[in-house]
Each structure stands twice: as C-alpha cells, then as structure tokens.
Design a protein around this motif. Structure first.
Motif, short mmCIF file in Angstrom:
data_model
loop_
_atom_site.label_atom_id
_atom_site.label_comp_id
_atom_site.label_asym_id
_atom_site.label_seq_id
_atom_site.Cartn_x
_atom_site.Cartn_y
_atom_site.Cartn_z
N ALA A 143 0.82 -1.21 0.00
CA ALA A 143 0.00 0.00 0.00
C ALA A 143 0.86 1.26 0.00
N VAL A 144 2.00 1.22 0.69
CA VAL A 144 2.91 2.37 0.68
C VAL A 144 3.43 2.63 -0.73
N VAL A 145 3.79 1.56 -1.45
CA VAL A 145 4.28 1.72 -2.83
C VAL A 145 3.17 2.26 -3.73
N VAL A 146 1.98 1.68 -3.60
CA VAL A 146 0.85 2.10 -4.44
C VAL A 146 0.43 3.52 -4.10
N ARG A 147 0.47 3.88 -2.81
CA ARG A 147 0.13 5.25 -2.41
C ARG A 147 0.99 6.27 -3.13
N SER A 148 2.29 6.02 -3.18
CA SER A 148 3.19 6.93 -3.89
C SER A 148 2.91 6.95 -5.38
N MET A 149 2.62 5.79 -5.95
CA MET A 149 2.36 5.71 -7.38
C MET A 149 1.08 6.45 -7.76
N LEU A 150 0.06 6.40 -6.89
CA LEU A 150 -1.20 7.07 -7.18
C LEU A 150 -1.16 8.57 -6.91
N GLY A 151 -0.08 9.04 -6.30
CA GLY A 151 0.02 10.47 -6.00
C GLY A 151 -0.69 10.88 -4.73
N VAL A 152 -0.94 9.93 -3.83
CA VAL A 152 -1.56 10.25 -2.55
C VAL A 152 -0.48 10.78 -1.61
N SER A 153 -0.72 11.94 -1.02
CA SER A 153 0.28 12.55 -0.16
C SER A 153 0.48 11.74 1.10
N PRO A 154 1.68 11.81 1.71
CA PRO A 154 1.92 11.08 2.96
C PRO A 154 0.96 11.49 4.07
N SER A 155 0.61 12.79 4.13
CA SER A 155 -0.29 13.24 5.20
C SER A 155 -1.68 12.63 5.04
N ALA A 156 -2.15 12.52 3.80
CA ALA A 156 -3.48 11.91 3.58
C ALA A 156 -3.48 10.46 4.01
#
Length: 434
Positions: free
Chosen positions: A354-367
């Motif tokens: 999920a951490v890898v996918v979060r970065s790939m989708l452009g979801v900010s760390p704070s979100a």
C-alpha cells in the motif's frame, strides 16, 4: 435368474451394448443376497434424479413389483415377472398400452429391469408337473438386486443433499429477514451510514436468487448476504457505542470539578502537545525520533486537518471493521503485483504494498497518515488496494482518500460494500496470496 445368460429383444427392437452391460451386471448377484422389494423401491424413488427415471416410469416399476409373489427379492425364488399388458395396465393406474411401452423402455435404459423375450414375444412361464416354474419369459428384476447397494447409497446421498438444501434455504431466508429489518431500523433511527447503497446491494442479491437453485448457488449468495448483514450490524453497534459514550460524557460534565482553575495540569496528558514538542525537538536536532514517527504513524497538527483517536474523537481508528485478507485480495487482485516478490502472504506485506501504491497514485503522505489514524493501518491499506482496483474511475485518489477518512470519523463509511462490489466486478475469480 439364469446367470450368464444373454438374451436379445424380440421383433425389431435392436440390441445395444448398454443392454449387454446390464445383463452382465445382473449376473453378478452375490450368493444369498436378499432385499425387501418395497424398501428397495422407496430407495429408488429417493434416488430417482440420479438414476434418470421419471415418476411415471416408477409407477410402472411399482406395478411390476406387485407381480413378484414374495416381499423379499432373492435369486433362489426367481427374478422373472410375466404379467400381460392388460393386467400391467390395470395395476399401473390404467396407463394406456403405448404409454406403458414407453416407460418400460425407460426402465430398461436406466438398467433397472431387463427384458427376457420369448420366441414369439409373449410373456409366460412353463411349469413342471409339480407346479414349479421351469422357464419364464417377461421382465427380469435382477438388476434391482445386483444394484441394491448402489441404489441405497444414491438414496442416502439424495436425502443428505435435500436436507442440506433445505437448511441452506432456511439460513438464507433468515439472513434476508435480518438485513431487511436492520436496514429499516437504521433508517427509522436515522443512523449515519450509506443505507441507500446498502439497500440497492441487498435488492440486487435478492434478485439473483434463482427460482430453482442448487445448494452451491444458495451457499454463494448466503456468503455475500452474510457480509452485508455483518456490515449492517457493525454500523448499528457503532451507533449504540456512540450513544453510550455521549451519555457517559454528559454525565461526567455534570459532575466535573476543579479546585484550581488556573492549574495547567489535566486529568490526562495531552497527546497533541507531546507530539508537537517531539517534532520541535527533532527539528532542532536535540531529541530522538518518537516511536510513532518511526512507525510512520500520523502526527496530528493544527494545519493538517487530521484527528487523533482521543476523547474528542472516540471512534476513529477503532470501530471500522477489518475483513479477512483473502477477501481483500479476491476483491483487489491488482495489488498483488506490488507485494514483496510479487506476492502478499500477510497483512504486513499488504501494508508494504500500500505504501508503494500510495506513492504511485500520487496520494500525499499526510493523507495516508490521516487514513491510518482514522481507519487503522489494515483498513487504510485495504482502501488503497480498492482505489488501485478502481483507478480508472477516480480522478483524485488523494482527495478521495481524505473524504473516506472524514466519513469514517463521522461513522458514515463501511468497507464491506466496496469490497463486495469489487468481488462481483471481478467475477469472483481468486488469486493466491503467496
């Protein structure tokens, strides 16, 4: 019966390999084997679908068995019955000769009786001077005795399948009633939640129930309805807990006392203040990173809009129900490619993916940190997997995740309907986690 004897049909009726196989099987009766003809007939009625015979054909078989003189079928007492068409028609509830011949052919094809035709096609028996039957021509019921064990096993299996189907239908009916009543109660009590969407999903499941359903079909529908019922119960239980917490807080407010109003010491330590002090210390290079920072947990601040799971927000991160990892991977197979080594074997692997996918989708760390605080790390990773699966339909994954987090804190979001919708969209296909 004349074991090992092969007989061919009279007239223009052809001989077939099936008829020959039935005659060979009828010659394999174990010595001394006996069965009650009516108990065996009831077993045949139970196993009728498996044997491939109709109810009218069973009527003819019932009439044939009445011509067998004894209650016990045995090879020593003979296995040939030789009624005339007129007598057989009378005992078959007045069945016409053409219909009688058709259903006799069904019994022969099913391997329940055999024809032993005479030279002229008539049915009769030759007796000796003592009156004993020496040679008989008609219908042999030897296959019933030869297949007695098989027929009894088929009947037992048919009874078990019927009971399982009945029990599954009852459970499905109760589950349907539960969901309908729970949704009605939630709407009447104005419980927060997407009850309209849940109603639509419930009606879709009910519409999928076939008029004549197998046990497997009903079991699959029961599993999906069970998830929907669990989700409804979960939302209602959260509402009950929220009402209890509100009642307790109002009671505490009425009895709250403070002998020193100027004191800065609180009954409980301030979570926000400590986190702010540690963050400031880290910026100055004096203090070590906190445990929550090492684990990448969210740090609430005034500008981030995040909320910590404290007394002001008692339900955040604790009441959202987690679902089995297997169900998550069945609904969201796309995230498997981002797990360690291209596989996901446990929740730790899913959160790493999920951490890898979060970065790939452009979801900010704070979100993502706010989602972890509001939903819990497992549920936040599950939502990221769902967003990846529906990536083509979501314009702003980060904004969508923040909106789901806010709805979770208000008790208006549940993961179950989202997972079930993805399971159906993927056609129920399963991929192994690792």
């Amino acid at each position: 019966m004349e074991s090992g004897y092969v007989t061919t049909p009279f007239g223009r009726r052809p001989m077939s390999l099936g008829m020959l196989a039935s005659q060979q099987q009828a010659g394999t009766i174990e010595p001394g084997m006996m069965r009650s003809k009516w108990k065996l007939f009831r077993a045949i009625c139970e196993a009728r679908p498996a044997l491939g015979v109709t109810d009218r054909a069973l009527t003819v078989l019932d009439a044939l068995l009445t011509f067998y003189p004894d209650d016990e079928i045995s090879e020593e007492k003979g296995l040939i019955v030789f009624p005339s068409n007129a007598q057989l028609s009378l005992r078959a509830r007045g069945m016409t000769p053409a219909t009688l011949r058709r259903h006799l052919a069904v019994l022969v094809e099913a391997g329940l009786i055999l024809r032993k035709d005479s030279p002229n096609g008539k049915r009769y028996a030759r007796r000796d001077r003592a009156g004993a039957i020496g040679e008989a021509y008609g219908f042999s019921i030897a296959p019933l005795l030869a297949r007695a064990v098989e027929i009894e096993n088929l009947a037992a299996q048919a009874v078990a399948d019927r009971e399982l189907l009945r029990a599954t239908r009852e459970r499905l009916t109760i589950c349907r009633r539960d969901i309908s009543k729970l949704i009605s109660a939630a709407i009447d009590e104005a419980v927060p939640g997407d009850w309209e969407q849940m109603t639509v999903m419930f009606r879709a499941l009910v519409a999928r129930i076939p008029r004549v359903a197998s046990t497997e079909e009903l079991a699959s529908l029961l599993e999906e309805m069970g998830l929907l019922r669990d989700e409804a119960v979960n939302l209602l239980e959260r509402q009950i807990k929220r009402e209890k917490l509100d009642a307790n807080e109002s009671q505490i407010e009425r009895h709250k006392q403070n002998s020193n109003p100027d004191s800065t010491i609180e009954l409980e330590p301030s979570f926000d203040t400590k986190q702010g002090e540690k963050a400031a210390a880290n910026n100055e290079g004096v203090a070590e990173p906190s445990d929550s920072q090492r684990l990448k947990l969210p740090r609430p601040s005034a500008g981030s809009g995040g909320k910590a799971p404290n007394a002001a927000n008692p339900i955040a991160g604790h009441s959202l129900k987690s679902f089995p990892l297997g169900l998550v991977l069945q609904a969201c197979p796309a995230i498997l490619d981002y797990g360690p080594g291209g596989a996901i074997a446990n929740w730790r692997d899913l959160m790493s993916a999920a951490v890898v996918v979060r970065s790939m989708l452009g979801v900010s760390p704070s979100a993502y940190e706010e989602a972890c605080a509001g939903m819990g790390p497992e549920n936040a990773a599950t939502v990221i997997a769902c967003i990846l699966e529906r990536g083509g339909h979501i314009n702003s994954p980060g904004g969508y995740l923040r909106d789901l987090t806010r709805r979770t804190e208000r008790g208006e979001f549940a993961i179950g309907p989202m997972l079930m919708a993805l399971v159906r969209a993927n056609g129920g296909a399963k991929r192994h986690a690792g």
